[in-house]
Design a protein around this motif. Structure first.
Motif, short mmCIF file in Angstrom:
data_model
loop_
_atom_site.label_atom_id
_atom_site.label_comp_id
_atom_site.label_asym_id
_atom_site.label_seq_id
_atom_site.Cartn_x
_atom_site.Cartn_y
_atom_site.Cartn_z
N GLU A 1 1.19 -1.20 -0.02
CA GLU A 1 -0.21 0.03 0.04
C GLU A 1 1.15 1.32 0.21
OE1 GLU A 1 -2.82 0.39 2.95
OE2 GLU A 1 -3.94 -2.05 2.75
N GLU A 2 0.65 2.09 -0.80
CA GLU A 2 1.01 3.78 -0.53
C GLU A 2 0.85 4.57 1.01
OE1 GLU A 2 0.98 6.32 -3.43
OE2 GLU A 2 2.97 5.50 -4.62
N GLN A 3 1.66 5.44 0.68
CA GLN A 3 1.06 5.26 1.72
C GLN A 3 1.75 7.21 2.61
OE1 GLN A 3 -0.30 4.49 5.70
NE2 GLN A 3 -0.30 6.35 5.92
N GLU A 4 1.33 7.88 2.70
CA GLU A 4 2.00 10.04 3.17
C GLU A 4 2.64 9.38 4.14
OE1 GLU A 4 -0.23 13.00 2.40
OE2 GLU A 4 1.54 14.56 2.57
N ILE A 5 4.00 10.31 4.54
CA ILE A 5 4.38 10.30 5.79
C ILE A 5 4.30 11.29 6.08
CG2 ILE A 5 6.67 10.87 6.90
CD1 ILE A 5 7.02 8.14 5.21
N ARG A 6 3.08 11.58 6.95
CA ARG A 6 2.73 12.66 8.00
C ARG A 6 2.95 12.31 9.64
NH1 ARG A 6 -2.52 14.12 5.77
NH2 ARG A 6 -2.97 14.26 7.70
N THR A 7 2.96 13.60 10.08
CA THR A 7 3.23 13.67 11.72
C THR A 7 2.16 12.86 12.67
OG1 THR A 7 4.26 15.93 10.64
CG2 THR A 7 3.79 15.00 13.41
N ASP A 8 1.19 13.01 11.65
CA ASP A 8 0.36 12.68 12.20
C ASP A 8 -0.63 11.20 11.89
OD1 ASP A 8 -1.27 12.99 10.21
OD2 ASP A 8 -2.56 15.02 10.95
N GLY A 9 -0.15 10.65 10.80
CA GLY A 9 0.02 8.89 9.75
C GLY A 9 -0.16 8.41 10.56
N LYS A 10 -0.07 6.67 9.68
CA LYS A 10 0.47 6.08 10.37
C LYS A 10 2.53 5.72 9.82
CE LYS A 10 -3.37 2.75 8.53
NZ LYS A 10 -3.64 1.85 6.71
N ALA A 11 2.70 4.90 11.19
CA ALA A 11 4.06 5.07 11.04
C ALA A 11 4.46 4.89 10.06
CB ALA A 11 4.27 5.16 12.58
N MET A 12 6.01 4.58 8.87
CA MET A 12 6.53 3.83 8.13
C MET A 12 7.76 3.77 8.72
SD MET A 12 4.07 2.71 6.10
CE MET A 12 5.53 2.77 4.32
N PRO B 1 4.85 20.88 26.08
CA PRO B 1 3.85 21.26 24.60
C PRO B 1 3.19 19.77 24.15
CG PRO B 1 6.34 20.94 24.72
CD PRO B 1 6.10 20.94 25.83
N LYS B 2 2.28 20.00 23.40
CA LYS B 2 1.88 19.29 22.66
C LYS B 2 3.12 17.86 21.90
CE LYS B 2 -2.50 17.94 20.24
NZ LYS B 2 -1.55 17.20 18.93
N ASN B 3 3.00 17.23 22.09
CA ASN B 3 3.25 15.71 21.37
C ASN B 3 2.76 15.90 19.95
OD1 ASN B 3 4.41 13.39 20.07
ND2 ASN B 3 4.95 12.99 21.99
N PRO B 4 3.82 16.51 18.80
CA PRO B 4 2.63 16.24 17.28
C PRO B 4 2.59 15.71 16.69
CG PRO B 4 5.17 17.47 17.07
CD PRO B 4 4.91 16.83 18.48
N TYR B 5 3.11 14.18 17.16
CA TYR B 5 3.60 12.87 16.31
C TYR B 5 2.12 11.66 17.02
CZ TYR B 5 7.55 14.40 14.87
OH TYR B 5 8.78 15.20 14.75
N SER B 6 1.48 10.99 16.50
CA SER B 6 0.08 10.06 16.08
C SER B 6 0.80 8.95 17.08
CB SER B 6 0.74 9.08 14.92
OG SER B 6 0.77 8.58 14.60
N SER B 7 -0.14 8.26 17.59
CA SER B 7 0.87 6.62 18.58
C SER B 7 1.53 6.12 18.23
CB SER B 7 -0.65 6.77 19.37
OG SER B 7 -0.96 5.66 18.10
N THR B 8 1.35 5.90 16.39
CA THR B 8 2.20 4.58 15.78
C THR B 8 3.67 5.17 15.77
OG1 THR B 8 1.81 5.10 13.85
CG2 THR B 8 0.37 3.51 15.04
N ILE B 9 3.34 6.17 15.25
CA ILE B 9 5.18 7.34 15.39
C ILE B 9 5.61 7.22 16.71
CG2 ILE B 9 6.59 9.39 15.03
CD1 ILE B 9 4.27 9.22 12.64
N LYS B 10 4.66 8.05 17.72
CA LYS B 10 4.91 7.77 19.21
C LYS B 10 5.86 6.12 19.43
CE LYS B 10 2.55 10.19 20.57
NZ LYS B 10 1.60 10.83 21.85
N GLU B 11 5.28 5.31 18.99
CA GLU B 11 6.13 4.24 19.80
C GLU B 11 7.42 3.36 19.33
OE1 GLU B 11 4.40 -0.65 19.18
OE2 GLU B 11 2.76 1.40 18.51
N MET B 12 7.13 4.00 17.42
CA MET B 12 8.91 3.68 16.71
C MET B 12 9.49 4.31 17.29
SD MET B 12 8.31 0.85 14.71
CE MET B 12 6.80 0.61 16.14
N LEU B 13 9.17 5.41 17.63
CA LEU B 13 10.42 6.66 18.20
C LEU B 13 11.45 5.98 19.29
CD1 LEU B 13 8.95 9.98 18.05
CD2 LEU B 13 10.81 9.32 17.08
N THR B 14 9.80 5.07 20.20
CA THR B 14 10.33 4.59 20.97
C THR B 14 11.46 3.37 20.73
OG1 THR B 14 8.34 5.79 22.53
CG2 THR B 14 10.09 3.88 23.97
#
Ligand SMILES: [Zn+2]
Ligand SMILES: [Zn+2]
Ligand SMILES: [Zn+2]
Ligand SMILES: [Zn+2]
Ligand SMILES: [Zn+2]
Ligand SMILES: [Zn+2]
Ligand SMILES: [Zn+2]
Length: 1721
Positions: free
Chosen positions: A1084-1095, A1257-1270
């Motif tokens: 699937e195609e996916q756009e890289i976005r702060t609030d999107g699904k993590a890639m 500050p508010k964390n700008p990232y979606s939950s999946t991205i946050k998870e991957m950051l960790t």
């Protein structure tokens, strides 16, 4: 207990006695003694037990002190008659050293033998002598010594040429033959004689002593205590592990002690494992015996009295002493030799040397080593005794004459093989192969025999003839026992129940092969011997036969008007044996006889009249028929043992003395028979007689339809029979059979190998038989038949057949297997087609037969053969319904072709030869006579020419017909006129032929192309991803919008200034920022976005020392280490790499869980290991199978807008420092509030405007991205520090920034090393990796505690702007500035997010860059000024300002630091240092800001060359005179500078002896390797194990990173690492390479890659021989030279951090690598 006490007291009690001892007095007493031996023995009996073996340790140090004093010194006094140091010095002065080198080889030392000049392959040189010898320029072989053995330099008998090296070249004036004893007084000679004989006898007695509790007469100790040793001996049965285990049980020791015991036992052959009273030792003995007797025979243990052991210890010392003392003088050496070789009273074999050698196997290893050493330094170094001694050691051909050694050896050998059948043949059923031949005696007997035969005589004496023939007789007796051994009978009905033993017989055959060949060569060197041997062999064969022919009744065969009598015998029903060494030896002698003068001139004088040709051919023929029948599937029920035997029969190792000789014997027999008779017997043995003799054989197809299997079998047998006829007539490349030389034979062999395909040198060597010197003779001929093509960075050099040699190709070459044959046929046809030639492969022109074999050609034109040919051709008239085969027809056509070629040759040769009754064309033109008027062969061929079912054979038939026409023309011409052009074809015909051929060629090419495409397609379907990994990956990258994205590099969006940092930096437009990627798992195609699904990107994080400038720095303590500041030595870094493949985070998680589950199941079931460690988070990228251990999330570029005016540096600094103050006090308050007893008196600092301390500050990232950051952060932390994962740890963000900085630095270095431009040359995977790593770095603070990150920032900033409230700030010499820059920039957002006053991140980044850059300049100035000054140099005007600036700055530094800095007057030089030193930092910073902010790089940075400096400065908004950064803000900078310099660490650093890190840091490279591999071997051979006191290491292994030599793969050097025992390499890897290691195993010539404890693989070494091949295992011994290209390739793998990945790929490709215990290496 009591024992322990005496232990302590004994020496002191004896002390006074020892002090009063006088060696001089003792010697004086001895001089007067009437019975000297008795006196000396008394002395020894008294003192030896007082010095040796008083405690559990056999070799304590005081023994080494006391023994020379009390024991050796009196001997030396006696010998010299004066103070020994004086006397020995005199001896040494008078000495004239011998010319022999005699260097004794250490284990693993290189030895050299010259293939051209060595008398035999055992003659070797040491490296020093070799380098100074002429052989260096010859073809030589290099091997590593197994220890023992000595250099033969100076021995004129060992070398045909150049026996001396430069060093040992004899001085002509020097009379080397002088008696060494001439310079010595009579008295001294007598005294030496006395001492030597007493001591040598004593030593021999003691070393061969086998009583445990008694001593030889005269040595009994005055007092006997109850002190014993429990002595453990080495054996070859028990493993190390068994011994260790048993010892732990028996003597109650730790594992470590047991290992040390076992190691010593293995090294010395014995070791005392317990000391105490008899009872105590007996007890240990019985436990050991009990524990080891169950599986095999028990370990050998003896309980020995301490006095026995003491004397044995001294006996060894005494031998060593003898060895040392004879070095003083050749005279002493000569006397020792005389003493050693003097016969004892018992007569023959009773000298002391004999006694030692006879007891060799009884002695323990340590003792053997010592006496071998002594022999080599004494007997073998003495020019006179070397020969004498050689008799004992079995060398030189006089052994045959004087000692009749040959006969003795063979008789002994035969005696050893006792089991015989009724006919006296060996029977091996009772042995297994191992039992029979691991049996050392038999092996060594064969070795001895080889040794005796290795140098052939140049002159024969009658005595030598007599003795040799006597030996030959004995040898025939041996062969007679082998003739017909292991017979087989065809199994019908059911399979054999048990595979019969066959290996023993073949092993024997293989071992004897060279001996048999050597015997023949000896015979060949003397005609009289040859004829005698021939007669003997013939009578032996007759003798063998008489036993065989019983019960075989005669029958009469008749065919085509001929008839012959033979015996009734069926291979398929009666016993047949593959072992016929007597027949084969006779065949060999027959061929040799054929080369002699006599054979050419007076063949009548040869003993041929006694021959019965049918008897000669009988057994070889049976053997060949057996092979044919096995081939036809008639022996299937006899199992694999027969298949194996047939395989070896033809194999290159055996065939010379098996298959080849059988063929020669058939040729010999046939040449003496009527060819018709011969062929009828052949048909009969092939069980085909009934087919071809029947009257209507030509109508075979109409009958026999019923039994398909039988027809099939008979077809195969017919094919084999025809092939045999082809070989009998066509194989003429053995000297004696045809008129050729041995080089012709080799040449033809090579041609036929290369007809299959181009081959490497080693492949050719393997395909050729080697002689006893391991020579194939290939080198002499290879260049005449092949062209050499050098290898590239991979692969091997290849030999390709010279095009003009293709005409030698014979499709039925006798050494081709069927597979070889079809490959060669295909290859040759293809080449012909490519050259646009007719693809027919006619038989080649052959050399002529020797006179004895000349009649063989008549087989081709004899009636029986023509009958057979006609029958097959007749069958072929009808399409095959199974009653004939294509191969059969092909062979028939080949035979006809051979007839024609033969006839052509006869016609050409007829001018000088009147033997022209060979008229094949006439014979094949004649119609058959019986029964009805059948068509002639020629007529049949003409008909077949047009048969549609014979398309494949058309070209051959056409060739035959054309040749027949040519011959006819020639015959007519020679009959009438001189020969004209042989081509009888009309112009028209040729044109038509050509047309047709062309069309055919095109059609064929089209077909091949089609086939290739089809093959490719199916291949791709099958292994699409696996096999075309790279292709796939590439195309994917091309398509993938995420990679090489238009966004970053597109020049369209550039405005005039390309700047990557600061408020003026380039900004992406909104549309350009969008980034689309495709998940490799769900597509699937996916756009890289702060609030999107993590890639995520699959990534591999590893610790690295690739850039380390200090490998001595010990690894950090992972729990305490504070990684905030990277030291400029970069000793440990964390590298992140990626294959660039993108997945959804959830797709990846699902995939990883599946891998985990699968692994768990797999491990439970099979306990297999994989190339990756799932428990450690490892997995293979689902697309490219690249090893990965985490994923990096992909993030969009951070949005920034152009902001209003920004504060300048000083304003900004003051705001920031206010912010810091506020933060610090707030943090402290918070700590106070938590009840921690914090410091009082911290002033409450008000925060500056707009700075909200309590803001979250508010964390700008979606939950999946946050998870991957960790996820990624934790992985980096875990791997980088080698700790357990803990996402809360404050060091997590630090490790992430560090990895980002380190990885960028690595890539910057790599680009420099590979001379690539900074931008635009990185592969997409690295580009993607760096960009996501940098963006991740800027986001990772969001998932950490903000306070923690703020604290990090405060500490980082304090390193630049010293702050008294921050403690433990390192001095600027101890900081890597790029790491500091990256950490500052990436941690700053945690501060900035609190600010609402409009400060921009861009401004801050620029300020950081400026500050850090100034600090780095200062760092460079402090560290890089060399002591000696450069010349003043005038620079251009533009540089003047910079030079002035830099001088000023430097002088400012000097004022701060005073004596710490040298005076410098050259500004030019300083500026040069600064520019060069700072460049890597600037380049890395450019990469960093490029990836962080997305600004495209200016075109100048996409190319190499000038202008880089300006472009870099411009891109990063820096003045090109970097000093302006300082002078433009001097008021601000000056105090900073002062504070930096006032850090106590600076002065300490500058003054300390530890080398400062200077800039630029050079790229690390792998160590320099010597050009010649033997230098390495030599280096390794002098390397001793660091742990076992001077012992040779078995597997010396060189670390290619740091050059350390290690003792690998050995218990002695195992160490504990993280609770596990690991080998030296693995242990070293952890210190030197942070877990990754690159080694060269010197003995194996093999590169070893290691990663962690469980991963490893072998890699091709960078050393090649002259044929472009590596020699892993050093088996071939060709000289090896360093290939720089290949070494650079290894280095590149290392620099790219690809070693682990390489191991992963190797392990995936070869599962056996996974099972190796790499950690033990
Ligand atoms: Zn030497
Ligand atoms: Zn020498
Ligand atoms: Zn030589
Ligand atoms: Zn997906
Ligand atoms: Zn991948
Ligand atoms: Zn190393
Ligand atoms: Zn060791």
């Amino acid at each position: 207990m009591a024992a322990a006490e005496t232990d302590r007291e004994a020496p002191s009690a004896l002390c006074s006695e020892f002090l009063n001892f006088s060696a001089k007095d003792t010697a004086a007493k001895w001089l007067l003694a009437s019975n000297l031996p008795k006196e000396v023995y008394q002395h020894l009996a008294c003192y030896v037990p007082k010095i040796y073996c008083l405690g559990p340790n056999l070799n304590p140090q005081n023994e080494d002190l006391l023994a020379p004093l009390l024991l050796q010194s009196p001997l030396e006094w006696y010998l010299c008659g004066e103070e020994p140091s004086v006397g020995l010095a005199k001896l040494e002065q008078n000495n004239q050293p011998s010319q022999l080198c005699g260097h004794v080889f250490k284990v693993g030392e290189p030895t050299y033998s010259c293939r051209e000049c060595a008398a035999d392959p055992t003659c070797v040189l040491c490296m020093q002598c070799f380098l100074g010898s002429v052989h260096k320029e010859h073809r030589y072989r290099m091997t590593t010594s197994g220890g023992g053995g000595f250099c033969d330099c100076g021995d004129t008998e060992a070398w045909k040429k150049g026996p001396y090296c430069q060093k040992h070249e004899p001085n002509i004036s020097d009379s080397s033959q002088k008696d060494p004893l001439a310079n010595m007084t009579e008295e001294m000679i007598a005294r030496t004689y006395n001492v030597f004989s007493i001591i040598l006898k004593y030593a021999v007695d003691m070393l061969t002593w086998d009583k445990e509790d008694e001593l030889p007469e005269g040595l009994e100790p005055p007092v006997r205590g109850d002190t014993y040793y429990c002595m453990l001996f080495n054996d070859e049965v028990h493993t190390y592990e068994q011994v260790i285990y048993t010892l732990q049980k028996a003597v109650n020791c730790t594992q470590k002690e047991a290992v040390s015991f076992a190691t010593t036992v293995d090294r010395d052959g014995r070791k005392s494992v317990r000391f105490g009273d008899f009872q105590f030792c007996e007890q240990a003995k019985s436990v050991i015996v009990r524990n080891t007797s169950r599986q095999t025979k028990p370990l050998r243990v003896q309980v020995m009295h301490s006095s026995v052991v003491a004397h044995q210890c001294f006996a060894l010392k005494a031998l060593t002493w003898l060895g040392q003392i004879i070095r003083y003088s050749d005279a002493l050496r000569r006397i020792l030799c005389q003493v050693g070789l003097q016969r004892g009273p018992e007569g023959e074999n009773s000298s002391l040397v004999d006694t030692l050698m006879l007891c060799d196997s009884k002695m323990w290893k340590g003792a053997r080593n010592v006496y071998h050493q002594l022999f080599m330094s004494s007997l073998l170094m003495d020019s006179k005794y070397k020969k004498l001694f050689a008799i004992q050691f079995a060398k030189a051909r006089m052994l045959i004459t004087e000692e009749n050694l040959m006969t003795t050896i063979i008789r002994t050998f035969v005696d050893h093989l006792r089991h015989r059948d009724l006919q006296g043949r060996f029977q091996f059923e009772r042995y297994t192969a191992q039992q029979a031949f691991k049996f050392r005696r038999v092996q060594s007997l064969i070795g001895d025999l080889k040794y005796v035969l290795i140098s052939r005589p140049t002159e024969w004496t009658d005595q030598l003839r007599e003795k040799y023939l006597e030996g030959f007789d004995a040898f025939l007796e041996l062969l007679k026992c082998m003739q017909g051994m292991d017979p087989v009978v065809r199994q019908v009905g059911q399979h054999i129940e048990m595979e019969p033993e066959w290996e023993a017989a073949f092993t024997l055959q293989m071992k004897l092969t060279h001996i048999i060949s050597m015997m023949q060569e000896w015979c060949a060197s003397d005609e009289r011997v040859l004829i005698e041997a021939y007669k003997k062999c013939l009578s032996a064969l007759t003798h063998c036969h008489s036993g065989f022919t019983d019960g075989e009744q005669p029958i009469t065969l008749s065919m085509c008007g001929h008839s012959v009598e033979t015996i009734r015998y069926c291979v398929s029903q009666e016993k047949v044996s593959i072992h016929l060494p007597v027949s084969r030896l006779l065949a060999g002698l027959h061929a040799l006889l054929s080369t002699t003068e006599v054979a050419y001139r007076f063949p009548v004088q040869l003993p041929l009249s006694e021959l019965s040709p049918p008897m000669l051919i009988e057994h070889p023929l049976r053997c060949l028929v057996l092979c044919a029948q096995v081939h036809a599937g008639m022996w299937r029920r006899n199992g694999f043992s027969l298949v194996n035997q047939i395989y070896y029969y033809h194999n290159v190792k055996c065939r010379v003395e098996m298959f080849d000789k059988d063929l020669i014997m058939l040729q010999a027999g046939a040449s003496m028979m009527d060819p018709n008779h011969f062929l009828m017997i052949v048909l009969s043995r092939f069980e085909l007689y009934h087919i071809f003799s029947s009257a209507d054989c030509r109508k075979r197809y109409s009958r026999e339809n019923a039994h398909k299997d039988v027809v099939q079998q008979n077809n195969t047998l017919t094919e084999e029979m025809l092939h045999l006829v082809i070989m009998i007539v066509g194989e003429r490349y053995t000297a004696g059979v045809g008129q050729v030389e041995s080089s012709d034979e080799t040449r033809r062999e090579i041609v036929h190998q290369l007809c299959i395909r181009p081959m490497a040198h080693s492949e050719l060597v393997k395909a050729l038989p080697e002689n006893e010197n391991k020579e194939t003779g290939m080198e002499r001929v290879i260049d005449s038949v092949a062209l050499f093509k050098k290898p590239g960075v991979t692969g091997r050099g290849l030999y390709k057949l010279r095009p003009d040699c293709a005409k030698m190709f014979n499709l039925y070459f006798h050494h081709y297997s069927r597979a070889d044959q079809s490959k060669a046929e295909e290859a040759q046809r293809r080449i012909k087609r490519q050259n646009g030639e007719d693809s027919v492969l006619p038989p080649p022109v052959l050399p002529r037969f020797c006179p004895l074999f000349a009649s063989l050609v008549n087989i081709l034109q004899c009636d029986v053969l023509l009958g057979i040919l006609g029958a097959v051709l007749q069958w072929a008239m009808e399409p095959s319904g199974g009653h004939w085969s294509e191969s059969m027809l092909q062979r028939v056509l080949h035979l006809i072709g051979m007839g024609l070629v033969e006839e052509q040759q006869h016609l050409i040769g007829s001018a000088d030869d009147n033997d022209t009754n060979f008229n094949f064309t006439l014979k094949i033109s004649r119609p058959g006579e019986a029964p009805a008027n059948t068509p002639s062969i020629l007529a049949l061929l003409e008909t077949l020419q047009n048969a549609p079912h014979l398309e494949v054979h058309k070209d051959m038939i056409r060739w035959i017909l054309k040749t027949v026409a040519n011959i006819k023309t020639t015959r007519e011409c020679t009959a009438s006129a001189p020969p004209s052009d042989s081509s009888g074809h009309s112009q028209e015909e040729t044109v038509r032929d050509k047309d047709k051929a062309e069309r055919k060629r095109k059609a064929e090419m089209a077909r091949l192309r089609r086939e290739k495409i089809m093959a490719q397609m199916s291949e791709m379907q099958r292994h699409f991803i696996n096999e075309n990994k790279e292709l796939f990956q590439q195309s994917l990258e091309e398509l993938d919008p995420s990679t090489s994205s238009t966004l970053e590099h597109s020049p369209s969006s550039c405005d005039s200034a390309l700047v990557c940092v600061g408020p003026r930096r380039w900004r992406a437009g909104g549309s350009e920022r969008r980034q689309m990627v495709t998940c490799i798992l769900c597509q699937e195609e996916q756009e890289i976005r702060t609030d999107g699904k993590a890639m995520v990107l699959a990534a591999f994080v590893q610790r690295s020392t690739v850039m380390s400038k200090n490998r001595k720095r010990p690894p950090h303590n992972p729990d305490k280490y504070d990684p905030l500041f990277m030291h400029p030595d970069l000793s440990f870094g964390t590298h992140t790499g990626s294959c660039g493949h993108i997945m959804h985070s959830h797709c990846w998680q699902r995939y990883f869980e599946a891998v985990q589950a699968k692994e768990q199941r797999r491990q439970q079931r099979l306990r297999v290991h994989t190339s990756y460690d799932v428990e450690n988070g490892e997995f293979l990228c689902p697309l490219c199978e690249c090893l990965s251990n985490t994923v990096i999330p992909l993030l969009p570029l951070t949005k920034t807008s152009c902001s209003s005016e920004q504060p300048d540096l000083s304003q900004w600094l003051s705001i920031t420092s206010q912010q810091m103050k506020a933060l610090l006090s707030a943090h402290r308050k918070a700590a106070d509030a938590e009840g921690v007893d914090a410091m009082d008196g911290v002033n409450d600092c008000p925060p500056p405007d707009g700075f909200k301390l309590d803001y979250t500050p508010k964390n700008p990232y979606s939950s999946t991205i946050k998870e991957m950051l960790t996820t990624f952060g934790t992985a980096t932390y875990k791997v980088g520090l080698k700790v357990h994962p803990n996402e809360q740890d404050p060091r997590v963000p630090i490790m992430c920034w560090g990895s980002c900085a380190y990885t960028i630095q690595c890539i910057e270095r790599l680009l420099v090393d590979e001379e690539k431009p900074l931008f635009g040359s990185l592969p997409c995977r690295q580009d993607d990796c760096l960009s996501s790593l940098t963006r991740f770095g800027s986001a990772c603070w969001t998932v950490s505690s903000h306070t923690t990150v703020q604290n990090h920032f405060i500490r980082l900033l304090a390193a630049l702007v010293p702050d008294p409230r921050v403690e433990n700030t390192p001095c600027i010499l101890d900081i890597d500035m790029f790491h500091l820059l990256v950490s500052l920039v990436l941690s700053h957002p945690a501060i900035l997010c609190l600010d609402s006053s409009g400060l921009s991140a861009d401004a801050a980044q620029l300020h950081f860059l400026h500050l850090v850059t100034v600090a780095h300049i200062v760092q460079i100035l402090l560290t890089s000024v060399p002591e000696e000054m450069q010349m003043e140099q005038e620079g251009g005007g533009a540089e003047r300002e910079e030079e002035e600036n830099v001088c000023m700055l430097y002088n400012t530094l000097r004022t701060h630091l005073g004596s710490g800095l040298h005076e410098v007057s050259s500004g030019w030089h300083l500026w040069h240092c600064v520019k060069a030193g700072i460049l890597p930092y600037l380049r890395a910073a450019a990469l960093f800001f490029h990836y962080l902010n997305g600004a495209p790089a200016p075109p100048e940075l996409h190319t190499l060359g000038a202008g880089e400096w300006e472009a870099l400065c411009g891109y990063m908004c820096l003045p090109s005179n970097l000093l302006q950064l300082y002078y433009n803000n001097q008021q601000l900078m000056e105090p900073l500078l002062q504070r930096w310099c006032s850090h106590p660490g600076v002065l300490q650093g500058l003054q300390s002896s530890v080398a400062l890190i200077r800039f630029p840091r050079e790229s690390n490279h792998l160590i320099e390797l010597p050009g010649d591999y033997s230098a390495l071997i030599n280096q390794a051979s002098s390397f001793t194990c660091p742990k076992s006191g001077g012992d040779k290491s078995r597997a010396p292994t060189l670390c290619l990173v740091c050059g350390a030599m290690l003792c690998s793969q050995s218990y002695c050097c195992q160490t504990e690492l993280e609770g596990e025992d690991v080998g030296a390499c693995t242990a070293h890897t952890f210190a030197c390479g942070a877990g990754v290691g690159i080694f060269l195993r010197v003995r194996e010539s093999q590169v070893l890659f290691l990663a962690g404890k469980t991963k490893g693989c072998f890699y091709a070494p960078p050393y090649l021989d002259d044929y472009g091949e590596t020699d892993q295992g050093l088996r071939r011994g060709n000289p090896l030279h360093l290939c720089q290209e290949r070494y650079r390739k290894v280095q590149k793998l290392w620099r790219k951090h690809s070693i682990t990945e390489e191991i992963g790929h190797a392990q995936e490709a070869n599962q056996t690598l996974v099972g190796i215990d790499w950690q033990h290496l």
